[in-house]
Design a protein around this motif. Structure first.
Motif, PDB file in Angstrom:
ATOM      1  N   THR A  21      35.794  46.482  43.211  1.00  0.00           N
ATOM      2  CA  THR A  21      36.177  45.714  42.012  1.00  0.00           C
ATOM      3  C   THR A  21      37.682  45.803  41.774  1.00  0.00           C
ATOM      4  O   THR A  21      38.304  44.819  41.357  1.00  0.00           O
ATOM      5  CB  THR A  21      35.431  46.248  40.778  1.00  0.00           C
ATOM      6  OG1 THR A  21      35.703  47.651  40.611  1.00  0.00           O
ATOM      7  CG2 THR A  21      33.938  46.051  40.925  1.00  0.00           C
ATOM      8  N   LYS A  22      38.289  46.946  42.062  1.00  0.00           N
ATOM      9  CA  LYS A  22      39.744  47.077  41.898  1.00  0.00           C
ATOM     10  C   LYS A  22      40.474  46.186  42.886  1.00  0.00           C
ATOM     11  O   LYS A  22      41.492  45.552  42.558  1.00  0.00           O
ATOM     12  CB  LYS A  22      40.169  48.537  42.078  1.00  0.00           C
ATOM     13  CG  LYS A  22      39.746  49.448  40.930  1.00  0.00           C
ATOM     14  CD  LYS A  22      40.154  50.881  41.170  1.00  0.00           C
ATOM     15  CE  LYS A  22      41.659  51.059  41.123  1.00  0.00           C
ATOM     16  NZ  LYS A  22      42.225  50.821  39.792  1.00  0.00           N
ATOM     17  N   ASP A  25      40.283  42.715  41.607  1.00  0.00           N
ATOM     18  CA  ASP A  25      41.231  42.482  40.510  1.00  0.00           C
ATOM     19  C   ASP A  25      42.645  42.279  41.036  1.00  0.00           C
ATOM     20  O   ASP A  25      43.415  41.464  40.508  1.00  0.00           O
ATOM     21  CB  ASP A  25      41.206  43.653  39.533  1.00  0.00           C
ATOM     22  CG  ASP A  25      39.901  43.710  38.751  1.00  0.00           C
ATOM     23  OD1 ASP A  25      39.216  42.669  38.673  1.00  0.00           O
ATOM     24  OD2 ASP A  25      39.561  44.808  38.229  1.00  0.00           O
ATOM     25  N   GLN A  28      43.561  38.772  42.117  1.00  0.00           N
ATOM     26  CA  GLN A  28      43.601  37.702  41.112  1.00  0.00           C
ATOM     27  C   GLN A  28      45.044  37.442  40.673  1.00  0.00           C
ATOM     28  O   GLN A  28      45.849  38.375  40.506  1.00  0.00           O
ATOM     29  CB  GLN A  28      42.746  38.067  39.895  1.00  0.00           C
ATOM     30  CG  GLN A  28      41.301  38.373  40.247  1.00  0.00           C
ATOM     31  CD  GLN A  28      40.638  37.243  41.021  1.00  0.00           C
ATOM     32  OE1 GLN A  28      40.598  36.104  40.550  1.00  0.00           O
ATOM     33  NE2 GLN A  28      40.125  37.565  42.205  1.00  0.00           N
ATOM     34  N   ALA A  32      46.889  40.975  33.886  1.00  0.00           N
ATOM     35  CA  ALA A  32      45.651  41.758  33.805  1.00  0.00           C
ATOM     36  C   ALA A  32      45.118  41.753  32.393  1.00  0.00           C
ATOM     37  O   ALA A  32      45.811  41.438  31.434  1.00  0.00           O
ATOM     38  CB  ALA A  32      45.923  43.185  34.252  1.00  0.00           C
ATOM     39  N   GLU A  38      48.863  46.146  37.087  1.00  0.00           N
ATOM     40  CA  GLU A  38      48.520  47.011  38.208  1.00  0.00           C
ATOM     41  C   GLU A  38      49.767  47.514  38.931  1.00  0.00           C
ATOM     42  O   GLU A  38      49.667  48.321  39.842  1.00  0.00           O
ATOM     43  CB  GLU A  38      47.621  46.266  39.198  1.00  0.00           C
ATOM     44  CG  GLU A  38      46.246  45.916  38.655  1.00  0.00           C
ATOM     45  CD  GLU A  38      45.380  47.145  38.477  1.00  0.00           C
ATOM     46  OE1 GLU A  38      45.709  48.190  39.056  1.00  0.00           O
ATOM     47  OE2 GLU A  38      44.375  47.059  37.742  1.00  0.00           O
TER      48      GLU A  38
END
Length: 390
Positions: A21-22, A25, A28, A32, A38
Motif C-alpha cells: 500500500t505504501k 501511495d 500516485q 498526500a 512522503e
C-alpha cells in the motif's frame, strides 16, 4: 509449533500488504492525504541518522553480551587428533569475520549518520579513485586467498586416510530411521559385503553371509573406540539421507543411500578423561542444575524426578531425516586399547549369531504320537505271553 508458524506467516503477510500500500501511495501523483508528504524533511533525516547510529551501538552491545552470556556453550576441548587444527581454522575465520564486521558496520552506520540529508545540501559527485579501489580489492583477495589455502591444507590433512597404517580399525556405521548400528571388522580387518536385500533376522545390517570376510564381523548398538588408534568409518544408509555427526571429535559425514562414504580420525581422550575436563564438568553441573529445577516441578505435579546427567560422547544425525530425527543418537565410548579389546572379545561374531538364530528357529523333531487303547491292550497281551512262555 504449528500455531507459532501460522502467526509468523500472518504477521509477515500483513507487513507485505502494508508495504504494497505504501508503494501504491508513492506512485500516485498529487499531494498526500492530510498534507503529509512522503518526501523526507530535515527532521526525518535526523531521526533516521540517529537511529542508524543507535543501531550500531546495539550491534556492539549485543555482540559483547552474546559472548559473555553464551560463550561457555562452545564444545571446548577437541577429542580427536585433527580436532585442534579444525578449531584453529575456525578461530581464525571467526576472528577475521569479527574484525571485518566491526569495521564495516561502523563505517556503514557512521556515514549514514554523518552524511544524513539536509535541506540545501547537495551530494558531492566522486567519479572514481584507482588507488582506493585497488586497496579495497587487493586486501580481501589476499586475506581470502590465505584463508582458502590454509583451509584446503587443513581439509586435505583431515580427509587423508592411510588405510595401510598398522593397527587401523575399520568400523561401519549403519543409519536407518531412527537409529544407528555399528559393525566392526574381525581379525581379518576387512568388512564383509553388505546389501539391504540381505537384511533378515539378527542380520539387521544386511551383511552377505556368503562372503568369507563377513563371518568374523561384529555388530553392536554402542560404538566403542580405542584411544590413540586410527579408526576408519564406512557409512551406509538403509533409507534416507542422514549425517553422522560426532561434535566432540570434530567429525561429520553425510550418509547417503546406495553408496558408501568414508571418514577417519584418531581419538585422543577417553570418556573417563573428558569427564574430568573442567569445561565439561561445568557444563554437566549446569545441566544438572536445570534438571533439578525441572524435577521439582515434575514432583510437584505428581511426576517422577529426572535422573542426573552424565556426560557421554554421542553420534548424532545432523540431517532432518523424519519425525524422530531429534532422537537419533548412539553412545560412543572411548577407552584404552586393553579395555576396547576386552569389550570386543566378549561380543559374538556375526557368523556365530546367525548360526545360533537359525538353530533356534529350526523345528524340533516330531514327538511320537500317543498310543491308542488298542495298541496299549496289544502291548499288555504281548507282555503276558512272554511271561507265560518263560
Amino acid at each position: 509449533m504449528t500455531s507459532l508458524l501460522i502467526v509468523i506467516v500472518l504477521v509477515l503477510l500483513g507487513i507485505a500488504i502494508w508495504q504494497l500500500t505504501k508503494i501504491f501511495d508513492l506512485t500516485q501523483i498529487g499531494t498526500a492525504v492530510n498534507g503529509d508528504s512522503e518526501v523526507a524533511n530535515d527532521r526525518d533525516n535526523n531521526v533516521n541518522g540517529y537511529l542508524m547510529f543507535a543501531f550500531l551501538g546495539f550491534i556492539y552491545v549485543f555482540t559483547i553480551y552474546s559472548l559473555v552470556k553464551w560463550g561457555h556453550l562452545v564444545l571446548g576441548t577437541p577429542a580427536s587428533e585433527h580436532g585442534p587444527q579444525y578449531d584453529n581454522l575456525m578461530t581464525i575465520s571467526l576472528v577475521l569475520i569479527f574484525i571485518v564486521q566491526t569495521i564495516t558496520q561502523f563505517l556503514l552506520h557512521y556515514f549514514a549518520f554523518k552524511y544524513r540529508g539536509k535541506k540545501g545540501q547537495v551530494a558531492f559527485y566522486y567519479a572514481d579513485n584507482d588507488k582506493l579501489e585497488f586497496v579495497w580489492t587487493i586486501i580481501p583477495v589476499i586475506v581470502l586467498a590465505g584463508l582458502i589455502l590454509y583451509g584446503l591444507y587443513a581439509w586435505t590433512n583431515i580427509m587423508f586416510v592411510d588405510e595401510n597404517k598398522e593397527d587401523t580399525i575399520v568400523v561401519e556405521i549403519y543409519a536407518k530411521q531412527f537409529s544407528w548400528e555399528a559393525r566392526y571388522a574381525g581379525e581379518d580387518g576387512v568388512l564383509g559385503k553388505a546389501n539391504v536385500r540381505y537384511i533378515e533376522g539378527v542380520n539387521t545390517l544386511g551383511v552377505d553371509m556368503s562372503d568369507p570376510n563377513a563371518q568374523d564381523d561384529i555388530q553392536s548398538t554402542e560404538l566403542h573406540l580405542p584411544k590413540g588408534k586410527q579408526v576408519i568409518f564406512k557409512f551406509r544408509s538403509q533409507d534416507v539421507l542422514h549425517s553422522a555427526y560426532m561434535p566432540h571429535f570434530r567429525a561429520q559425514m553425510n550418509v547417503v543411500p546406495g553408496m558408501v562414504t568414508q571418514f577417519a580420525f584418531t581419538p585422543t581422550i577417553t570418556t573417563e578423561e573428558i569427564r574430568l575436563d573442567p569445561k565439561i564438568m561445568d557444563k554437566v553441573a549446569n545441566i544438572n542444575k536445570i534438571r533439578s529445577e525441572k524435577s521439582a516441578d515434575l514432583i510437584a505435579d505428581g511426576g517422577e524426578a529426572l535422573s542426573p546427567y552424565t556426560f557421554d560422547y554421542l553420534l548424532l544425525c545432523n540431517k532432518i531425516c523424519g519425525a524422530s530425527h531429534y532422537n537419533m543418537q548412539m553412545k560412543i565410548v572411548v577407552e584404552d586399547e586393553a579395555d576396547f579389546n576386552k569389550w570386543l572379545g566378549e561380543k559374538k561374531t556375526l557368523g556365530a549369531a546367525v548360526k545360533e538364530s537359525q538353530a533356534s528357529e529350526a523345528p524340533a523333531e516330531a514327538a511320537p504320537a500317543p498310543a491308542t487303547e488298542e495298541q496299549e491292550a496289544a502291548t499288555v497281551n504281548d507282555s503276558t505271553a512272554v511271561v507265560d512262555h518263560k
